[in-house]
Design a protein around this motif. Sequence first.
Motif, PDB file in Angstrom:
ATOM      1  N   LYS A 103       0.829  -1.210   0.000  1.00  0.00           N
ATOM      2  CA  LYS A 103       0.000   0.000   0.000  1.00  0.00           C
ATOM      3  C   LYS A 103       0.863   1.259   0.000  1.00  0.00           C
ATOM      4  O   LYS A 103       0.552   2.243  -0.683  1.00  0.00           O
ATOM      5  N   HIS A 153      -6.017  -2.584  -2.961  1.00  0.00           N
ATOM      6  CA  HIS A 153      -5.650  -1.530  -2.011  1.00  0.00           C
ATOM      7  C   HIS A 153      -6.325  -0.196  -2.332  1.00  0.00           C
ATOM      8  O   HIS A 153      -6.766   0.512  -1.431  1.00  0.00           O
ATOM      9  N   TYR A 154      -6.364   0.144  -3.612  1.00  0.00           N
ATOM     10  CA  TYR A 154      -6.976   1.404  -4.061  1.00  0.00           C
ATOM     11  C   TYR A 154      -7.791   1.120  -5.319  1.00  0.00           C
ATOM     12  O   TYR A 154      -7.229   0.782  -6.364  1.00  0.00           O
ATOM     13  N   LEU A 161      -8.982   7.705  -4.970  1.00  0.00           N
ATOM     14  CA  LEU A 161      -8.580   7.237  -3.643  1.00  0.00           C
ATOM     15  C   LEU A 161      -7.076   7.406  -3.443  1.00  0.00           C
ATOM     16  O   LEU A 161      -6.617   7.756  -2.345  1.00  0.00           O
ATOM     17  N   ILE A 162      -6.307   7.179  -4.489  1.00  0.00           N
ATOM     18  CA  ILE A 162      -4.852   7.352  -4.407  1.00  0.00           C
ATOM     19  C   ILE A 162      -4.506   8.819  -4.198  1.00  0.00           C
ATOM     20  O   ILE A 162      -3.687   9.178  -3.346  1.00  0.00           O
TER      21      ILE A 162
END
Length: 204
Positions: free
Chosen positions: A4, A42-43, A48-49
């Motif tokens: 992540k 994770h994203y 979101l990143i």
Amino acid sequence: MRTKDKILVTALQLLNEHGVKSVTIRDIAAEMGISHGNLGYHYANMELIIYALYEQLVKEMDAVIGSMQFSGIHLQLVYDSNKIMFTKFYEYRFLFIDFVAIGRSIPKLRKHYLALQKKRAAEFFMLLMLLKSNNILSSKFSDEQYGQLIQSLTIFGDFWISSSELVYNGKKDKRVDYYLNLFFALILPYLTKEGQKQYGMLQK
């Protein structure tokens, strides 16, 4: 380093190099040598990143402000702290270069930024009042005028990177110092004689 965290490091590098419009989840996965599905675990998307990188920068800025020693405050301390902040801003420069587009496309980020500005304004006002009480800033200016100074400093701080991308043609390693000195010059009219003396002795 966790996957992540590696994703954010890689995303920051690519976003700084190519900009928000040109980088995709697949680009980041390819750069890392992992599958699109692994990254998506994770994203799920670029928003979101980008928001995670924004939060990361805010935490780093909070740490810089929190580390400032306000007792016996002087201009060199303020200058050095702002240099750290300007350097951090440039490490996350994609956010500032594409800030308007990012704010429009990620309402959660825009909402957080607007709330953060109120918090930062209160922190900066407290700092200016400390400088004033230490005879570094003049008492002849009103609180309203110092509030306007804070607005000017905030606008400069948030958008100098966008301007520099278009007009700066100096040495790359001098970019931060060049704009930090322009930023700091905004306080010159507000300085007392003692403040002017400290300004002249700054180790830039």
